[in-house]
Design a protein around this motif. Structure first.
Motif, short mmCIF file in Angstrom:
data_model
loop_
_atom_site.label_atom_id
_atom_site.label_comp_id
_atom_site.label_asym_id
_atom_site.label_seq_id
_atom_site.Cartn_x
_atom_site.Cartn_y
_atom_site.Cartn_z
N THR A 15 -21.11 20.35 -30.88
CA THR A 15 -21.88 19.83 -32.02
C THR A 15 -21.04 19.85 -33.29
O THR A 15 -19.99 20.50 -33.36
N THR A 62 -21.64 15.92 -30.31
CA THR A 62 -20.37 15.24 -30.53
C THR A 62 -19.40 15.57 -29.39
O THR A 62 -19.55 16.59 -28.70
N GLY A 63 -18.43 14.69 -29.16
CA GLY A 63 -17.27 15.02 -28.35
C GLY A 63 -17.42 15.02 -26.85
O GLY A 63 -16.57 15.57 -26.15
N THR A 124 -12.64 12.02 -26.35
CA THR A 124 -12.51 11.66 -27.77
C THR A 124 -12.85 10.19 -27.95
O THR A 124 -12.84 9.41 -27.00
N THR A 150 -28.06 10.47 -31.05
CA THR A 150 -26.64 10.85 -31.05
C THR A 150 -25.84 9.85 -31.90
O THR A 150 -24.70 9.54 -31.61
N TRP A 153 -22.16 10.53 -33.34
CA TRP A 153 -21.08 10.41 -32.35
C TRP A 153 -20.83 8.94 -32.04
O TRP A 153 -19.66 8.51 -31.95
N GLU A 156 -18.81 7.46 -34.79
CA GLU A 156 -17.41 7.92 -34.71
C GLU A 156 -16.62 7.06 -33.72
O GLU A 156 -15.48 6.66 -34.00
#
Length: 351
Positions: A15, A62-63, A124, A150, A153, A156
């Motif tokens: 997160t 995230t991620g 990533t 989400t 993310w 991103e």
């Protein structure tokens, strides 16, 4: 993930602080990622179970991905966007709804249902975009769970994707807010909304509110996302002439150019007491859509059994523009976004 570590514990490590929220007194927060607008006290989760308040700051996923696949754009389904091309489709875990017939319950219900096992895979944004490029996919799509929850993310990833010339898409239940749509607008090109019916009582059984979804559809069109609508037609749930007409008339009131996909239900997850959808039911739904004035109505989930209902025709002169069989494009005659016969503009994302 060890035998003693729960999925929820693993996900709390994956997160970062979110952007779609405001801080309130007493370390409470208000989340704006979806239409629930959760008021979250310190130490608690939102309805989605993946956004939570830690020390007065909203932590968000995230991620990682919970699902990842390269598949045809038509499968999303988008019929007016880059026909015949591929989309790198990724999903995370969790949802703000709990639909009993969810096709993606392994990911969407992973935090509610012990039978839903989908461990997160670390990745990533650059790696995902490189993967899309490697597979020749001109689109990256957030799907498999509810992307709204989400969104940080997704953005991103989409920042990287758009910098490298890719289109981006959301495949969503449409339970949005004005705040999240403003946040997404610079980064999301295409938006599919799953409009599950026109009965608020049924929507509440699924975990949502009909009005929120209708408001989101209006806003998406107003803000000039490319929007396509899907209704999974479930016998005995949302397949009456009255309800299908209400959906079609609402969509036509927003824009007669909104593509409407009426698709077949197959018994899945917890909804095993409703019959599978017959092709005749979908033909009836498609006719209702056309009578309401919609220019582009498609029948899906029954490839090879629906004839011309998979094709795109010019609404002015009825020239066959795109011929489909399932996810395969047999012909694409659209030229520079227009009908080659009468030059009527055909809305969509064609290049």
């Amino acid at each position: 993930m060890s035998a003693t570590t729960t999925l929820a514990e693993v996900l709390t490590q994956l997160t970062k602080e979110g952007e779609l929220y405001e801080k309130l007194p007493n370390r409470r927060v208000r989340c704006y990622a979806c239409g629930h607008r959760c008021l979250i006290p310190e130490g608690r989760q939102g309805v989605c179970r993946v956004r939570y308040n830690k020390g007065g700051a909203l932590q968000v996923p995230t991620g990682y991905v919970g699902a990842l696949q390269v598949d045809p754009v038509e499968k999303k389904p988008f019929f007016h966007a880059l026909p015949g091309s591929l989309a790198l489709s990724f999903g995370m875990l969790g949802c703000d709804f709990h639909c009993g017939y969810c096709l993606n319950w392994i990911t969407s219900q992973a935090l509610r249902d012990p039978a839903a096992v989908s461990p997160p895979e670390l990745v990533t944004a650059d790696e995902l975009v490189n993967m899309a490029k490697r597979h020749g996919a001109p689109m990256v799509a957030s799907t498999y769970n509810e992307p709204l929850i989400t969104s940080e993310w997704a953005v991103e990833i989409f920042r990287v994707a758009k910098a490298r010339g890719l289109k981006t898409a959301y495949i969503s239940n449409g339970n949005g807010t004005p705040e999240v749509l403003d946040y997404l607008k610079p980064w999301v090109d295409l938006y599919k909304v799953d409009l599950k019916g026109f009965n608020d009582a049924n929507y509440r059984k699924l975990g949502g509110v009909l009005g929120n979804v209708l408001d989101t559809i209006r806003l998406l069109v107003e803000k000039r996302f490319w929007v396509e609508i899907v209704t999974l037609v479930v016998p005995g749930f949302n397949d009456s002439d009255k309800e299908l007409a209400q959906i079609a008339e609402f969509l036509a009131s927003v824009s007669v150019d909104l593509p409407w996909h009426v698709t077949a239900f197959h018994q899945d997850y917890k909804m095993l007491d409703h019959a599978n959808t017959a092709a005749a039911t979908l033909f009836r739904a498609a006719e209702i859509g056309r009578r309401a004035g919609l220019h582009y109505v498609y029948v899906g989930n029954l490839p090879g059994r629906v004839g011309h209902h998979e094709n795109t025709y010019c609404p002015a002169c009825r020239t066959l523009l795109i011929e489909r069989h399932g996810y395969t494009i047999l012909k694409n005659a659209i030229q520079e976004g227009a009908c080659p016969t009468c030059q009527t503009s055909i809305p969509g994302v064609w290049n």
